[in-house]
Design an enzyme around this catalytic site. Structure first.
Site, PDB file in Angstrom:
ATOM      1  N   LYS A  23       0.840  -1.213   0.000  1.00  0.00           N
ATOM      2  CA  LYS A  23       0.000   0.000   0.000  1.00  0.00           C
ATOM      3  C   LYS A  23       0.871   1.258   0.000  1.00  0.00           C
ATOM      4  O   LYS A  23       0.686   2.151  -0.828  1.00  0.00           O
ATOM      5  CB  LYS A  23      -0.900  -0.003   1.242  1.00  0.00           C
ATOM      6  CG  LYS A  23      -1.580   1.338   1.509  1.00  0.00           C
ATOM      7  CD  LYS A  23      -2.481   1.303   2.728  1.00  0.00           C
ATOM      8  CE  LYS A  23      -1.818   1.635   4.036  1.00  0.00           C
ATOM      9  NZ  LYS A  23      -1.641   3.053   4.347  1.00  0.00           N
ATOM     10  N   ASN A  24       1.794   1.309   0.954  1.00  0.00           N
ATOM     11  CA  ASN A  24       2.533   2.565   1.111  1.00  0.00           C
ATOM     12  C   ASN A  24       3.537   2.804  -0.015  1.00  0.00           C
ATOM     13  O   ASN A  24       3.940   3.939  -0.250  1.00  0.00           O
ATOM     14  CB  ASN A  24       3.190   2.619   2.497  1.00  0.00           C
ATOM     15  CG  ASN A  24       2.133   2.777   3.591  1.00  0.00           C
ATOM     16  OD1 ASN A  24       0.987   3.139   3.306  1.00  0.00           O
ATOM     17  ND2 ASN A  24       2.501   2.489   4.833  1.00  0.00           N
ATOM     18  N   CYS A 117      -5.408   7.769   8.703  1.00  0.00           N
ATOM     19  CA  CYS A 117      -5.773   7.310  10.043  1.00  0.00           C
ATOM     20  C   CYS A 117      -5.532   8.391  11.071  1.00  0.00           C
ATOM     21  O   CYS A 117      -4.557   9.134  10.983  1.00  0.00           O
ATOM     22  CB  CYS A 117      -4.943   6.083  10.417  1.00  0.00           C
ATOM     23  SG  CYS A 117      -5.439   4.607   9.538  1.00  0.00           S
ATOM     24  N   ARG A 122      -0.263  14.505  13.374  1.00  0.00           N
ATOM     25  CA  ARG A 122       0.566  14.055  12.250  1.00  0.00           C
ATOM     26  C   ARG A 122       1.079  15.284  11.506  1.00  0.00           C
ATOM     27  O   ARG A 122       0.593  15.637  10.440  1.00  0.00           O
ATOM     28  CB  ARG A 122      -0.226  13.123  11.322  1.00  0.00           C
ATOM     29  CG  ARG A 122      -0.584  11.822  11.998  1.00  0.00           C
ATOM     30  CD  ARG A 122      -1.291  10.864  11.087  1.00  0.00           C
ATOM     31  NE  ARG A 122      -0.376  10.156  10.188  1.00  0.00           N
ATOM     32  CZ  ARG A 122      -0.766   9.171   9.378  1.00  0.00           C
ATOM     33  NH1 ARG A 122      -2.017   8.802   9.340  1.00  0.00           N
ATOM     34  NH2 ARG A 122       0.102   8.565   8.600  1.00  0.00           N
ATOM     35  N   ASP A 305       3.537   0.049  12.355  1.00  0.00           N
ATOM     36  CA  ASP A 305       2.337  -0.508  11.724  1.00  0.00           C
ATOM     37  C   ASP A 305       2.079  -1.962  12.142  1.00  0.00           C
ATOM     38  O   ASP A 305       0.994  -2.485  11.895  1.00  0.00           O
ATOM     39  CB  ASP A 305       2.434  -0.426  10.192  1.00  0.00           C
ATOM     40  CG  ASP A 305       2.378   1.010   9.704  1.00  0.00           C
ATOM     41  OD1 ASP A 305       1.982   1.888  10.482  1.00  0.00           O
ATOM     42  OD2 ASP A 305       2.754   1.247   8.548  1.00  0.00           O
ATOM     43  N   ARG A 397      -9.591  -0.294   3.648  1.00  0.00           N
ATOM     44  CA  ARG A 397      -8.831   0.740   2.939  1.00  0.00           C
ATOM     45  C   ARG A 397      -7.384   0.285   2.693  1.00  0.00           C
ATOM     46  O   ARG A 397      -6.747   0.707   1.736  1.00  0.00           O
ATOM     47  CB  ARG A 397      -8.829   1.974   3.852  1.00  0.00           C
ATOM     48  CG  ARG A 397      -8.421   3.276   3.280  1.00  0.00           C
ATOM     49  CD  ARG A 397      -8.836   4.404   4.219  1.00  0.00           C
ATOM     50  NE  ARG A 397      -8.115   4.459   5.478  1.00  0.00           N
ATOM     51  CZ  ARG A 397      -6.839   4.774   5.627  1.00  0.00           C
ATOM     52  NH1 ARG A 397      -6.109   5.073   4.583  1.00  0.00           N
ATOM     53  NH2 ARG A 397      -6.284   4.790   6.810  1.00  0.00           N
TER      54      ARG A 397
HETATM   55  N1  EPU Z   1       6.677  13.777  11.923  1.00  0.00           N
HETATM   56  C1  EPU Z   1       6.854  15.089  12.272  1.00  0.00           C
HETATM   57  N2  EPU Z   1       6.897  16.024  11.281  1.00  0.00           N
HETATM   58  C2  EPU Z   1       6.736  15.698   9.985  1.00  0.00           C
HETATM   59  C3  EPU Z   1       6.530  14.360   9.625  1.00  0.00           C
HETATM   60  C4  EPU Z   1       6.503  13.409  10.626  1.00  0.00           C
HETATM   61  O1  EPU Z   1       6.988  15.421  13.450  1.00  0.00           O
HETATM   62  O2  EPU Z   1       6.770  16.606   9.133  1.00  0.00           O
HETATM   63  C5  EPU Z   1       6.662  12.718  12.967  1.00  0.00           C
HETATM   64  C6  EPU Z   1       5.281  12.067  13.079  1.00  0.00           C
HETATM   65  O3  EPU Z   1       4.452  12.743  13.979  1.00  0.00           O
HETATM   66  C7  EPU Z   1       5.627  10.678  13.565  1.00  0.00           C
HETATM   67  C8  EPU Z   1       7.001  10.405  12.905  1.00  0.00           C
HETATM   68  O4  EPU Z   1       7.509  11.680  12.559  1.00  0.00           O
HETATM   69  O5  EPU Z   1       5.830  10.705  14.955  1.00  0.00           O
HETATM   70  C9  EPU Z   1       6.961   9.509  11.689  1.00  0.00           C
HETATM   71  O6  EPU Z   1       5.993   9.960  10.765  1.00  0.00           O
HETATM   72  P1  EPU Z   1       6.126   9.655   9.205  1.00  0.00           P
HETATM   73  O7  EPU Z   1       6.169  10.949   8.484  1.00  0.00           O
HETATM   74  O8  EPU Z   1       7.245   8.688   8.988  1.00  0.00           O
HETATM   75  O9  EPU Z   1       4.747   8.928   8.898  1.00  0.00           O
HETATM   76  P2  EPU Z   1       3.802   9.152   7.655  1.00  0.00           P
HETATM   77  O10 EPU Z   1       4.589   9.425   6.442  1.00  0.00           O
HETATM   78  O11 EPU Z   1       2.702  10.063   8.042  1.00  0.00           O
HETATM   79  C10 EPU Z   1       3.896   6.646   6.914  1.00  0.00           C
HETATM   80  C11 EPU Z   1       2.905   5.582   6.589  1.00  0.00           C
HETATM   81  C12 EPU Z   1       2.223   5.133   7.877  1.00  0.00           C
HETATM   82  C13 EPU Z   1       3.306   4.610   8.826  1.00  0.00           C
HETATM   83  C14 EPU Z   1       4.385   5.671   9.049  1.00  0.00           C
HETATM   84  C15 EPU Z   1       5.560   5.178   9.882  1.00  0.00           C
HETATM   85  C16 EPU Z   1       2.210   6.093   4.347  1.00  0.00           C
HETATM   86  C17 EPU Z   1       1.144   6.606   3.431  1.00  0.00           C
HETATM   87  N3  EPU Z   1       1.924   6.111   5.648  1.00  0.00           N
HETATM   88  O12 EPU Z   1       3.166   7.707   7.525  1.00  0.00           O
HETATM   89  O13 EPU Z   1       1.350   4.095   7.535  1.00  0.00           O
HETATM   90  O14 EPU Z   1       2.723   4.287  10.060  1.00  0.00           O
HETATM   91  O15 EPU Z   1       4.900   6.107   7.783  1.00  0.00           O
HETATM   92  O16 EPU Z   1       6.163   4.097   9.285  1.00  0.00           O
HETATM   93  O17 EPU Z   1       3.248   5.659   3.902  1.00  0.00           O
HETATM   94  C18 EPU Z   1      -0.443   2.657   7.881  1.00  0.00           C
HETATM   95  O18 EPU Z   1      -0.111   2.105   6.827  1.00  0.00           O
HETATM   96  O19 EPU Z   1      -1.280   2.184   8.700  1.00  0.00           O
HETATM   97  C19 EPU Z   1       0.178   3.918   8.211  1.00  0.00           C
HETATM   98  C20 EPU Z   1      -0.346   4.762   9.098  1.00  0.00           C
END
Ligand code: EPU
Length: 421
Positions: A23-24, A117, A122, A305, A397
């Site tokens: 998915k990601n 989610c 976030r 995850d 989803r």
């Molecule tokens: N963070 C910040 N600032 C930012 C971005 C992130 O403080 O600008 C913090 C977040 O609050 C969090 C950490 O950094 O504590 C990691 O967040 P990250 O940006 O890595 O997560 P994401 O890109 O929002 C993706 C996946 C998530 C998965 C996370 C961690 C996608 C579309 N989503 O989210 O997937 O949990 O990386 O591996 O790739 C899921 O599939 O269920 C899911 C939520």
């Protein structure tokens, strides 16, 4: 029409099951296809709601997209809009991956803020930081990410944490920015490497993906490509945990065992048999689990995850487990639901203390997010009696045909559609 899952616990899972595409990875690769000047064919695309929403957005922007049998054909040559509508963009997290892509095409993007989610705060400050470093004037105005640039220019980007989203957005912007970009403290997840491989197959120069420094020489002409999406690491892990939970004997095919090392190590520590050969992972257990401690981390650490699914398994382990969630603050909300099934858990800030119980009992529970839904499915598979999981739209989803796949392994699981589900 609402949907819920009805699961009768106790069936042992047995047999072979094929994992779907990631998915990601898919939600990053699909937007990237719009950077090309010719069509792409992407195989192994998971047939899940997030992908369907993204396809609708891509069509709205002007792309021609066909999707059947997990193969997506996209012709981006007629893309002429830079402002996807709120109703679509707000339905998924990854819609903001369109910002760097539309910037590359039009030097302008207006994308409503991402949904996805509810995992607590976030923030997207690191995405903004990355884009600003490349010369983008970007801000949040009225709930919309508004970005424009005179020109993009390669630069050093220093991420304050290895954010997946910020790494993807920086990569997607950097391929259109002439000169050298280096993303420092980059995320190393398998989907980052998969996006890098796809961008390379389009003609981009991307080096170092999978390490914490990704170097991109941008500004090259990008063409369409044929590509196959990497298997889903989290679905693989969910199926592995489900097999263990039921005392089963399951072979997961089409997987990448090296992506699963953090989980395999934990399962082995718990007393589960995990073996692998080529793209097959075999999981066997006798349901006699030892308690373990787990701390979530970026790849190659234990993935957040998979924290919820593994925590579900720990509720019936012998002894007390300590689970520390370092990535998303709200990823223990689902423990309220597991408690309804008899789990003995206590949360202190970012740590959950799980004291194993003899068995769980079926109950009516609510899936609070995607991986919480997966955790409840695992709990239900091992519980005595019937569990009904409502609010499963999040689960559907992100997991392709999860009910069918588990049923093919012998689970008693049924998707129930009704007005009052
Ligand atoms: N963070 C910040 N600032 C930012 C971005 C992130 O403080 O600008 C913090 C977040 O609050 C969090 C950490 O950094 O504590 C990691 O967040 P990250 O940006 O890595 O997560 P994401 O890109 O929002 C993706 C996946 C998530 C998965 C996370 C961690 C996608 C579309 N989503 O989210 O997937 O949990 O990386 O591996 O790739 C899921 O599939 O269920 C899911 C939520």
């Amino acid at each position: 029409m609402k949907e819920k899952l009805r699961i009768v616990g106790g069936a042992r899972l047995e047999g072979e099951v094929m994992v779907s595409g990631g998915k990601n990875a898919a939600v990053a690769i699909l937007p990237a296809t719009l950077l090309a000047d010719s069509p792409s064919v992407i195989e192994n695309v998971p047939d899940i709601d997030d992908v369907h929403v993204l396809i609708k957005i891509m069509r709205y922007l002007g792309a021609e997209v066909e999707f059947a049998d997990n193969v997506l054909r996209v012709d981006p040559r007629q893309v002429d809009k830079f402002d996807p509508p709120y109703e679509l963009a707000s339905r998924m997290r990854a819609s903001y991956y369109l910002v760097p892509v539309l910037l590359g095409n039009f030097m302008r993007a207006e994308v409503p803020l991402p949904g996805g989610c509810d995992l607590g705060l976030r923030p997207i400050d690191q995405t903004l930081k990355g884009m600003r470093a490349l010369g983008v004037d970007v801000d949040i105005r009225g709930g919309t990410l508004s970005a424009k640039a005179e020109e993009l220019m390669g630069a050093d980007i220093f991420l304050e944490m290895p954010s997946v989203g910020a790494t993807v957005n920086s990569m997607l912007a950097a391929v259109s920015a002439p000169g050298m970009t280096c993303i420092h403290n980059a995320a190393k997840e398998p989907h980052i490497v998969d996006l890098a491989n796809f961008l390379s197959s389009m003609g981009a120069s991307v080096k170092g993906a999978g390490t914490d420094a990704i170097r991109i020489r941008g500004g090259r002409h990008l063409h369409g490509a044929n590509y196959t999406v990497v298997p889903d690491q989290i679905e693989t892990g969910t199926l592995m945990i489900a097999a263990a939970a039921t005392g089963g004997d399951v072979v997961i095919t089409g997987a990448i065992p090296t992506h699963m090392e953090a989980l395999s190590a934990k399962l082995l520590e718990m007393g589960v048999h995990v073996t692998s050969e080529d793209d097959r992972i075999r999981v066997r257990s006798n349901q006699n689990f030892r308690a373990v401690n787990v701390k979530t981390q970026g790849y190659p650490g234990f993935p957040t995850d998979l924290q919820q699914p593994l925590t579900a398994l720990l509720t019936v382990a012998n002894g007390t487990s300590i689970v520390t969630e370092t990535i998303f603050e709200s990823r223990f909300k689902f423990l309220d639901e597991l408690r309804k099934m008899g789990a003995n858990t206590r949360v202190i800030e970012t740590t959950a203390i799980i004291t194993g119980v003899e068995s769980l009992a079926g109950a009516r529970v609510n899936a609070t997010d995607l991986r919480a839904g997966a955790a409840l499915v695992i709990a239900a598979l091992m519980a005595d009696g019937v569990t009904e999981i409502s609010n499963i739209s999040h689960l559907m989803r992100g997991y392709e045909r999860i009910d069918e796949k588990l049923r093919s392994l012998g689970a008693e699981i049924e998707l129930v559609r009704s007005e009052e589900a």
